[in-house]
Design a protein around this motif. Sequence first.
Motif, PDB file in Angstrom:
ATOM      1  N   LEU A  85      30.707  18.808  40.542  1.00 59.20           N
ATOM      2  CA  LEU A  85      29.583  18.181  41.223  1.00 59.20           C
ATOM      3  C   LEU A  85      28.439  19.197  41.227  1.00 59.20           C
ATOM      4  CD1 LEU A  85      29.580  15.922  44.327  1.00 59.20           C
ATOM      5  CD2 LEU A  85      27.942  17.802  44.197  1.00 59.20           C
ATOM      6  N   THR A  86      27.358  18.877  40.533  1.00 58.12           N
ATOM      7  CA  THR A  86      26.221  19.783  40.369  1.00 58.12           C
ATOM      8  C   THR A  86      25.085  19.376  41.298  1.00 58.12           C
ATOM      9  OG1 THR A  86      26.760  20.268  38.062  1.00 58.12           O
ATOM     10  CG2 THR A  86      24.472  20.601  38.737  1.00 58.12           C
ATOM     11  N   VAL A  87      24.550  20.353  42.020  1.00 54.16           N
ATOM     12  CA  VAL A  87      23.429  20.115  42.931  1.00 54.16           C
ATOM     13  C   VAL A  87      22.178  20.801  42.388  1.00 54.16           C
ATOM     14  CG1 VAL A  87      22.530  20.395  45.276  1.00 54.16           C
ATOM     15  CG2 VAL A  87      24.973  19.974  44.919  1.00 54.16           C
ATOM     16  N   ILE A  88      21.137  20.022  42.157  1.00 53.72           N
ATOM     17  CA  ILE A  88      19.863  20.563  41.695  1.00 53.72           C
ATOM     18  C   ILE A  88      18.733  19.896  42.474  1.00 53.72           C
ATOM     19  CG2 ILE A  88      20.571  21.237  39.369  1.00 53.72           C
ATOM     20  CD1 ILE A  88      19.599  18.584  38.329  1.00 53.72           C
ATOM     21  N   ILE A 101      23.776  15.597  41.394  1.00 53.79           N
ATOM     22  CA  ILE A 101      22.970  15.182  42.542  1.00 53.79           C
ATOM     23  C   ILE A 101      21.610  15.859  42.440  1.00 53.79           C
ATOM     24  CG2 ILE A 101      22.713  15.228  45.043  1.00 53.79           C
ATOM     25  CD1 ILE A 101      25.713  15.369  45.299  1.00 53.79           C
ATOM     26  N   HIS A 102      20.562  15.062  42.414  1.00 58.44           N
ATOM     27  CA  HIS A 102      19.192  15.570  42.485  1.00 58.44           C
ATOM     28  C   HIS A 102      18.730  15.365  43.927  1.00 58.44           C
ATOM     29  CE1 HIS A 102      15.074  16.396  41.996  1.00 58.44           C
ATOM     30  NE2 HIS A 102      14.679  15.383  41.227  1.00 58.44           N
ATOM     31  N   CYS A 117      35.050  21.300  42.048  1.00 49.23           N
ATOM     32  CA  CYS A 117      34.194  22.362  42.575  1.00 49.23           C
ATOM     33  C   CYS A 117      32.769  21.852  42.648  1.00 49.23           C
ATOM     34  CB  CYS A 117      34.268  23.626  41.714  1.00 49.23           C
ATOM     35  SG  CYS A 117      33.629  23.404  40.043  1.00 49.23           S
ATOM     36  N   VAL A 118      31.940  22.551  43.425  1.00 49.53           N
ATOM     37  CA  VAL A 118      30.510  22.270  43.504  1.00 49.53           C
ATOM     38  C   VAL A 118      29.762  23.418  42.847  1.00 49.53           C
ATOM     39  CG1 VAL A 118      28.526  22.051  45.071  1.00 49.53           C
ATOM     40  CG2 VAL A 118      30.660  20.818  45.552  1.00 49.53           C
ATOM     41  N   LEU A 119      28.840  23.073  41.966  1.00 50.71           N
ATOM     42  CA  LEU A 119      28.080  24.068  41.208  1.00 50.71           C
ATOM     43  C   LEU A 119      26.647  24.084  41.714  1.00 50.71           C
ATOM     44  CD1 LEU A 119      27.967  26.024  38.773  1.00 50.71           C
ATOM     45  CD2 LEU A 119      27.519  24.047  37.317  1.00 50.71           C
ATOM     46  N   VAL A 120      26.182  25.262  42.153  1.00 47.35           N
ATOM     47  CA  VAL A 120      24.812  25.402  42.651  1.00 47.35           C
ATOM     48  C   VAL A 120      24.104  26.505  41.873  1.00 47.35           C
ATOM     49  CG1 VAL A 120      25.379  24.573  44.966  1.00 47.35           C
ATOM     50  CG2 VAL A 120      25.486  27.031  44.483  1.00 47.35           C
ATOM     51  N   TYR A 121      22.782  26.423  41.876  1.00 44.67           N
ATOM     52  CA  TYR A 121      21.961  27.339  41.079  1.00 44.67           C
ATOM     53  C   TYR A 121      20.880  27.990  41.936  1.00 44.67           C
ATOM     54  CZ  TYR A 121      23.782  24.861  36.938  1.00 44.67           C
ATOM     55  OH  TYR A 121      24.585  24.308  35.972  1.00 44.67           O
ATOM     56  N   GLY A 122      20.678  29.281  41.746  1.00 48.79           N
ATOM     57  CA  GLY A 122      19.491  29.943  42.261  1.00 48.79           C
ATOM     58  C   GLY A 122      19.452  30.145  43.753  1.00 48.79           C
ATOM     59  N   ASP A 123      18.291  29.814  44.366  1.00 45.53           N
ATOM     60  CA  ASP A 123      18.038  30.272  45.738  1.00 45.53           C
ATOM     61  C   ASP A 123      17.201  29.308  46.572  1.00 45.53           C
ATOM     62  OD1 ASP A 123      15.514  30.494  44.612  1.00 45.53           O
ATOM     63  OD2 ASP A 123      15.547  32.680  44.511  1.00 45.53           O
ATOM     64  N   THR A 124      17.251  28.021  46.261  1.00 45.12           N
ATOM     65  CA  THR A 124      16.427  27.062  46.990  1.00 45.12           C
ATOM     66  C   THR A 124      17.184  26.463  48.174  1.00 45.12           C
ATOM     67  OG1 THR A 124      17.133  25.112  45.749  1.00 45.12           O
ATOM     68  CG2 THR A 124      15.351  26.445  44.783  1.00 45.12           C
ATOM     69  N   THR A 167      20.173  24.724  46.984  1.00 40.48           N
ATOM     70  CA  THR A 167      21.297  25.642  46.752  1.00 40.48           C
ATOM     71  C   THR A 167      22.094  25.827  48.031  1.00 40.48           C
ATOM     72  OG1 THR A 167      19.837  26.834  45.228  1.00 40.48           O
ATOM     73  CG2 THR A 167      21.917  27.890  45.816  1.00 40.48           C
ATOM     74  N   LEU A 168      21.388  26.135  49.102  1.00 42.26           N
ATOM     75  CA  LEU A 168      22.056  26.395  50.374  1.00 42.26           C
ATOM     76  C   LEU A 168      22.733  25.141  50.910  1.00 42.26           C
ATOM     77  CD1 LEU A 168      22.671  28.327  52.698  1.00 42.26           C
ATOM     78  CD2 LEU A 168      20.487  27.668  53.726  1.00 42.26           C
ATOM     79  N   ALA A 169      22.061  24.009  50.812  1.00 43.76           N
ATOM     80  CA  ALA A 169      22.640  22.764  51.329  1.00 43.76           C
ATOM     81  C   ALA A 169      23.917  22.401  50.581  1.00 43.76           C
ATOM     82  CB  ALA A 169      21.616  21.632  51.225  1.00 43.76           C
ATOM     83  N   GLY A 170      23.888  22.526  49.251  1.00 40.90           N
ATOM     84  CA  GLY A 170      25.080  22.240  48.466  1.00 40.90           C
ATOM     85  C   GLY A 170      26.233  23.154  48.834  1.00 40.90           C
ATOM     86  N   THR A 171      25.913  24.416  49.067  1.00 42.43           N
ATOM     87  CA  THR A 171      26.938  25.405  49.423  1.00 42.43           C
ATOM     88  C   THR A 171      27.546  25.105  50.782  1.00 42.43           C
ATOM     89  OG1 THR A 171      25.784  27.101  48.135  1.00 42.43           O
ATOM     90  CG2 THR A 171      27.344  27.864  49.806  1.00 42.43           C
TER      91      THR A 171
END
Length: 365
Positions: free
Chosen positions: A6-9, A36-37, A92-99, A102-106
Amino acid sequence: MSLKILTVIGARPQFIKAATISRKVALTRNISEHIIHTGQHYDENMSGIFFDELDIPTPDVNLNIGSGLHGEQTAKMLIGIEQEIIKQKPSCVLVYGDTNSTLAGTLAATKLNTPVCHVEAGLRSFNRNMPEEMNRILTDHASDTLFAPTKNAVNQLRKEGVLSNNIILSGDVMFDAALYYSSKAEASSTIMESNHLTKNNYILATVHRAENTDNLERLTRIMSELKALAQHIKVVMPIHPRTLKFLSDCNISAQNILLLEPTGYLDMIKLERNSKLIITDSGGVQKEAFFHKKPCITLRTETEWVELVEAGHNVLFPPISDNTGSLTESVQSLTSNSQHSFSNSLYGDGHSAQLILSEINQRYG
């Protein structure tokens, strides 16, 4: 057993990073992806065009969060992402960077005991007044697998007590993207011709960070310096909506600077590759300058990409009143350095996405 990611961007840099891994997922039989956008970037010019030109799969869900205060925005994202995790039951959940995305997905994944993989882990500006810095720290310390783009990032995570087995030196997926899309940008983008620009005869500038745009003194200083520079060489500035709003609200002139509408990724690559030098406050653009072998001046007091400064590819120019130098002097100094070499392999070999996907498959497949 098949692997479901599950990718969060939610922001443009994340679209670029995610494109590299999504492309590999599409070629792998036993792995599926649910995207998920969050809608953190909601302007069509700032978001939608990226999905088309990067060939990113249409997101399975768009939360359409839009702008708002940090707490409000993150809270709305948490609700939507949590519902999707419960529904999809990803490996797993995949998050990118520092927005905030990112934090919400984590946070959503962690609360549901779903493993979190963080791409671009270990970066630090050591400026806790930056919302991005807190997002990085919290995400890294809640993640299960941390993909660090550089050796500096690996060392920082170890200093903070992150278990070595959870840290992977992956290289940078942005380098993958730069290599993959450069030829496409040169062939398809007409932004140079439409704006009568010629190779190495302009400086590319971008300004979007709240610390610069929301501060009248800093924004006034930046624009004053860019206007002075434009007396010697053309300055091209794709204008971020936030920056444009503050220029207008504060009646700050952009005289002699060529302002462009927000550009797509391919147009931006074309502008970067053909510029003489790049001036920016963007973390991603700092690296892209290096990828395209262009010297860079960063309009900040610090940078997460310290290796670029240490290697002489990047110079910091804090736009504050006690900075007695001029931007024009910094440009002249940086461009006159005949020893400038871009041969360093600071960000991997261009195959980071495949390494990351293989590691995720091995751990969670």
